[in-house]
Design an enzyme around this catalytic site. Structure first.
Site, PDB file in Angstrom:
ATOM      1  N   ASP A   8     -73.123  66.752  43.613  1.00 21.39           N
ATOM      2  CA  ASP A   8     -72.199  66.076  44.537  1.00 21.39           C
ATOM      3  C   ASP A   8     -71.907  64.629  44.109  1.00 21.39           C
ATOM      4  O   ASP A   8     -72.813  63.787  44.064  1.00 21.39           O
ATOM      5  CB  ASP A   8     -72.773  66.041  45.964  1.00 21.39           C
ATOM      6  CG  ASP A   8     -73.110  67.425  46.526  1.00 21.39           C
ATOM      7  OD1 ASP A   8     -73.412  68.341  45.729  1.00 21.39           O
ATOM      8  OD2 ASP A   8     -73.093  67.574  47.759  1.00 21.39           O
ATOM      9  N   HIS A  68     -68.219  69.036  53.831  1.00 20.85           N
ATOM     10  CA  HIS A  68     -67.339  67.886  54.087  1.00 20.85           C
ATOM     11  C   HIS A  68     -65.906  68.123  53.605  1.00 20.85           C
ATOM     12  O   HIS A  68     -65.127  67.174  53.493  1.00 20.85           O
ATOM     13  CB  HIS A  68     -67.902  66.623  53.418  1.00 20.85           C
ATOM     14  CG  HIS A  68     -69.195  66.151  54.016  1.00 20.85           C
ATOM     15  ND1 HIS A  68     -69.292  65.760  55.331  1.00 20.85           N
ATOM     16  CD2 HIS A  68     -70.440  66.029  53.493  1.00 20.85           C
ATOM     17  CE1 HIS A  68     -70.551  65.409  55.584  1.00 20.85           C
ATOM     18  NE2 HIS A  68     -71.263  65.574  54.493  1.00 20.85           N
TER      19      HIS A  68
HETATM   20 FE   LIG Z   1     -72.919  66.520  49.482  1.00 17.93          FE
HETATM   21 FE   LIG Z   2     -72.733  69.080  51.795  1.00 16.23          FE
END
Ligand SMILES: [Fe+2]
Ligand SMILES: [Fe+2]
Length: 267
Positions: A8, A68
């Site tokens: 991420d 998200h």
């Molecule tokens: Fe994340």
């Molecule tokens: Fe996440």
């Protein structure tokens, strides 16, 4: 075929770190395809078309998402355009965007990238296991498949990896932002790691400002956080390098690439 999968990407520090490190990593490891999870790329929450373009310009070829996904509203029409950005597959039918993508690597081999989200301690989506079955049934020809399993619970991730062992080339966990030390080849040849980690501020609580996060846990009150773009200092770069047999799709090796990167002093 060699694939680099980056954890991420968190905010500006994460985006800039990827742009700084990717050219030399690409050359050093002779990488055929770069995939990154971008669900925290825009200020820590979601992905905007602008931040997506910045990541693609840095050399990432496919961007996956997670819980998200919808944080930046401009992403909704963007996901329906012809961009190499995918969101979790197991949202309800009719959700904008798509959950998997077929791409050609620089080496000329086709590969499918699939993004699936777990349900334990997360949003109540459709079964990630049945979603995986459905996409594999759709991929009639057996091309290599890399799955980003965006999930919180380690047990659900290990279970998914074993469920897909021998049916996909790799199951890579994302979401927790904490890299795990269990990168391995499963018995039937699927490459696995519980969590790749993140590319984000090293001195932070999973990418967020330390003081605010600690205060939130200690007081149990809502605490206003600065955008994660504003955290200065070293950046943690977590990724895995996969080696996959292009013909059979079987995983050969997986190894972690973890770097603590110091941004240049002047801005
Ligand atoms: Fe994340
Ligand atoms: Fe996440």
């Amino acid at each position: 075929m060699r694939i680099l999968f980056i954890g991420d990407i968190v905010g500006r520090p994460g985006r800039e770190c990827v742009a700084r490190l990717l050219p030399s990593l690409r050359a050093q490891h002779k990488i055929d395809l770069v995939i990154a999870n971008g669900e925290n790329a825009a200020g820590g929450f979601g992905l905007s078309p602008k931040t997506a373009q910045e990541i693609l310009d840095a050399g990432v070829e496919v961007i996956t998402l997670g819980n998200h996904t919808w944080a930046q509203k401009e992403i909704i029409p963007y996901l329906d355009t012809d961009v190499p950005v995918i969101r979790p597959l197991n949202y309800p039918p009719g959700t904008p965007g798509r959950g998997w993508l077929r791409v050609s690597t620089r080496q000329g081999t086709d590969i499918a990238i699939v993004n699936i989200m777990g349900r334990v301690f997360m949003d109540p989506l459709d079964s990630p296991f049945r979603a995986a079955d459905a996409v594999l049934a759709e991929l009639a020809d057996s091309i290599p498949v890399v799955v980003d399993f965006h999930a919180e619970a380690t047990s659900e991730k290990v279970a998914m990896a074993n469920y897909l062992d021998g049916r996909v080339s790799a199951v890579l966990g994302t979401h927790t932002h904490v890299p795990t030390a269990d990168a391995r080849v499963l018995p039937e040849g699927t490459l696995y790691v519980t969590d790749v980690g993140m590319v984000g501020p090293y001195n932070s609580v999973i990418g967020a400002e330390t003081d605010a996060m600690v205060r939130r846990f200690v007081t149990q009150l809502p605490v206003r956080q600065n955008r994660r773009d504003q955290i200065e200092g070293p950046v943690s770069f977590n990724a895995v390098l996969l080696e996959i047999d292009s013909g059979t799709g079987r995983g050969r090796s997986i190894r972690r690439i973890d770097i603590i990167d110091e941004p240049p002093a002047e801005r």
